[in-house]
Design a protein around this motif. Sequence first.
Motif, PDB file in Angstrom:
ATOM      1  N   GLY A 146       0.782  -1.229   0.000  1.00 38.73           N
ATOM      2  CA  GLY A 146       0.000   0.000   0.000  1.00 38.73           C
ATOM      3  C   GLY A 146       0.813   1.277   0.000  1.00 38.73           C
ATOM      4  N   ASP A 147       2.121   1.180  -0.235  1.00 44.89           N
ATOM      5  CA  ASP A 147       2.949   2.390  -0.302  1.00 44.89           C
ATOM      6  C   ASP A 147       2.537   3.264  -1.479  1.00 44.89           C
ATOM      7  N   THR A 148       2.738   4.569  -1.319  1.00 45.52           N
ATOM      8  CA  THR A 148       2.626   5.509  -2.438  1.00 45.52           C
ATOM      9  C   THR A 148       3.737   6.536  -2.311  1.00 45.52           C
ATOM     10  N   THR A 149       4.262   6.957  -3.448  1.00 47.79           N
ATOM     11  CA  THR A 149       5.227   8.044  -3.475  1.00 47.79           C
ATOM     12  C   THR A 149       4.897   8.966  -4.639  1.00 47.79           C
ATOM     13  N   SER A 150       5.120  10.269  -4.448  1.00 47.81           N
ATOM     14  CA  SER A 150       4.930  11.230  -5.520  1.00 47.81           C
ATOM     15  C   SER A 150       6.171  12.103  -5.627  1.00 47.81           C
ATOM     16  N   ILE A 151       6.593  12.355  -6.861  1.00 49.75           N
ATOM     17  CA  ILE A 151       7.817  13.112  -7.132  1.00 49.75           C
ATOM     18  C   ILE A 151       7.456  14.209  -8.115  1.00 49.75           C
ATOM     19  N   SER A 152       7.694  15.468  -7.740  1.00 52.29           N
ATOM     20  CA  SER A 152       7.279  16.580  -8.599  1.00 52.29           C
ATOM     21  C   SER A 152       8.339  17.670  -8.655  1.00 52.29           C
ATOM     22  N   ASN A 153       8.362  18.366  -9.796  1.00 50.81           N
ATOM     23  CA  ASN A 153       9.230  19.531  -9.997  1.00 50.81           C
ATOM     24  C   ASN A 153      10.674  19.229  -9.588  1.00 50.81           C
ATOM     25  N   SER A 154      11.200  18.131 -10.099  1.00 47.52           N
ATOM     26  CA  SER A 154      12.506  17.667  -9.645  1.00 47.52           C
ATOM     27  C   SER A 154      13.415  17.340 -10.816  1.00 47.52           C
ATOM     28  N   CYS A 155      14.713  17.232 -10.500  1.00 51.02           N
ATOM     29  CA  CYS A 155      15.752  16.970 -11.491  1.00 51.02           C
ATOM     30  C   CYS A 155      16.458  15.670 -11.140  1.00 51.02           C
ATOM     31  N   LEU A 156      16.507  14.739 -12.075  1.00 50.01           N
ATOM     32  CA  LEU A 156      17.188  13.466 -11.876  1.00 50.01           C
ATOM     33  C   LEU A 156      18.216  13.283 -12.989  1.00 50.01           C
ATOM     34  N   LEU A 157      19.490  13.284 -12.632  1.00 52.46           N
ATOM     35  CA  LEU A 157      20.573  13.154 -13.589  1.00 52.46           C
ATOM     36  C   LEU A 157      21.268  11.812 -13.387  1.00 52.46           C
ATOM     37  N   ASN A 158      21.256  11.008 -14.427  1.00 50.76           N
ATOM     38  CA  ASN A 158      21.878   9.679 -14.361  1.00 50.76           C
ATOM     39  C   ASN A 158      21.329   8.881 -13.181  1.00 50.76           C
ATOM     40  N   SER A 159      20.019   8.944 -13.011  1.00 49.93           N
ATOM     41  CA  SER A 159      19.368   8.316 -11.864  1.00 49.93           C
ATOM     42  C   SER A 159      17.999   7.793 -12.270  1.00 49.93           C
ATOM     43  N   ALA A 160      17.640   6.600 -11.796  1.00 52.95           N
ATOM     44  CA  ALA A 160      16.287   6.093 -12.021  1.00 52.95           C
ATOM     45  C   ALA A 160      15.308   6.832 -11.110  1.00 52.95           C
ATOM     46  N   ILE A 161      14.037   6.832 -11.500  1.00 57.51           N
ATOM     47  CA  ILE A 161      13.031   7.575 -10.736  1.00 57.51           C
ATOM     48  C   ILE A 161      12.540   6.756  -9.549  1.00 57.51           C
ATOM     49  N   CYS A 162      12.014   5.581  -9.806  1.00 57.07           N
ATOM     50  CA  CYS A 162      11.525   4.767  -8.691  1.00 57.07           C
ATOM     51  C   CYS A 162      11.542   3.291  -9.060  1.00 57.07           C
ATOM     52  N   TRP A 163      11.720   2.469  -8.037  1.00 58.35           N
ATOM     53  CA  TRP A 163      11.650   1.021  -8.156  1.00 58.35           C
ATOM     54  C   TRP A 163      10.554   0.533  -7.239  1.00 58.35           C
ATOM     55  N   LEU A 164       9.759  -0.413  -7.727  1.00 58.58           N
ATOM     56  CA  LEU A 164       8.687  -1.008  -6.925  1.00 58.58           C
ATOM     57  C   LEU A 164       9.105  -2.398  -6.484  1.00 58.58           C
ATOM     58  N   TYR A 165       8.721  -2.722  -5.242  1.00 52.43           N
ATOM     59  CA  TYR A 165       9.100  -4.000  -4.659  1.00 52.43           C
ATOM     60  C   TYR A 165       7.883  -4.722  -4.092  1.00 52.43           C
ATOM     61  N   GLU A 166       8.060  -6.022  -3.877  1.00 49.85           N
ATOM     62  CA  GLU A 166       7.114  -6.810  -3.100  1.00 49.85           C
ATOM     63  C   GLU A 166       7.721  -6.973  -1.704  1.00 49.85           C
ATOM     64  N   GLY A 167       7.220  -6.158  -0.774  1.00 49.24           N
ATOM     65  CA  GLY A 167       7.765  -6.172   0.573  1.00 49.24           C
ATOM     66  C   GLY A 167       7.241  -7.344   1.384  1.00 49.24           C
ATOM     67  N   ASN A 168       7.936  -7.633   2.506  1.00 48.77           N
ATOM     68  CA  ASN A 168       7.528  -8.724   3.381  1.00 48.77           C
ATOM     69  C   ASN A 168       7.875  -8.369   4.820  1.00 48.77           C
ATOM     70  N   SER A 169       7.451  -9.199   5.742  1.00 51.94           N
ATOM     71  CA  SER A 169       7.755  -8.979   7.157  1.00 51.94           C
ATOM     72  C   SER A 169       8.518 -10.149   7.764  1.00 51.94           C
ATOM     73  N   ASP A 170       9.129 -10.953   6.916  1.00 51.67           N
ATOM     74  CA  ASP A 170       9.847 -12.128   7.416  1.00 51.67           C
ATOM     75  C   ASP A 170      11.363 -12.010   7.263  1.00 51.67           C
ATOM     76  N   GLY A 171      11.840 -10.829   6.879  1.00 50.17           N
ATOM     77  CA  GLY A 171      13.271 -10.597   6.799  1.00 50.17           C
ATOM     78  C   GLY A 171      13.928 -10.998   5.503  1.00 50.17           C
ATOM     79  N   ASP A 172      13.170 -11.580   4.571  1.00 49.63           N
ATOM     80  CA  ASP A 172      13.741 -11.962   3.292  1.00 49.63           C
ATOM     81  C   ASP A 172      14.024 -10.732   2.430  1.00 49.63           C
ATOM     82  N   GLU A 173      14.966 -10.867   1.529  1.00 45.66           N
ATOM     83  CA  GLU A 173      15.250  -9.781   0.601  1.00 45.66           C
ATOM     84  C   GLU A 173      14.033  -9.567  -0.304  1.00 45.66           C
TER      85      GLU A 173
END
Length: 249
Positions: A199-226
């Motif tokens: 249920g995470d959400t992130t918003s990025i506005s009026n910004s500069c990204l040089l040689n950088s990815a914007i966002c990565w999405l993950y499947e999070g857990n609560s058991d300590g696994d990567e």
Amino acid sequence: MYTQAALFASFVGLAASAVTNTNLQTVFPATSGTTALAAVKTISAGQSFDGEMKQWDRSPSTCNDQAEGGDADAVFLLQDGATLSNVVIGPNNGEGVHCLGTCTLNNVWWTDVCEDAATFKQNSGTSYVNGGGARKASDKVLQHNGGGTVAVKNFYAETIGKLYRSCGNCDTQYARKSTFTNVKVKDASVLAGVNGNLGDTTSISNSCLLNSAICWLYEGNSDGDEPTKTASAPDGKVCATSTIKTSGC
């Protein structure tokens, strides 16, 4: 001793000479002295601390590369509602700032991040990062382990892994929110890593990204696994963007 007026004038002068957008400072500030702490410095609930643009560090150093540290390894420990302002945090610490509840970081700079620059542990509410910057982080700068929102504005980062990461495998998980307004990120793996399945959400506005990815999405857990990466670009829902520049900024 610097007066508040002199510090403010110095900060405004630096910002005016080295910005890409109004109020965004991209030059790391000079320090007014150095302080080495034998133990973490606690800022009480609801209190404010002005570091007078000194460089704050730990002695002996608590940095142990990417080994996960605790509250005792930080330079500053902020209790609920505390504010930390005008601080340069040096390299000799494992965990720069830990916020136990909501906190506000004003014009805080990290010259060489060890494990994490700042960790947010509030159960709910909003923590603010206003101005400042970080560099030389092999992994994360802003680590969001608690709930609520982390709101970042007018922040600069260079040569880092992730500017922000919503914890991917904490024992207690939340639907976390993060916002980034008028930030500049240079030479980063990614600005934000978030857990779409939690249920995470992130918003990025009026910004500069040089040689950088914007966002990565993950499947999070609560058991300590990567956690597993599920996407490497904004999807407009979990990660929404507006007015992002990737050159000429």
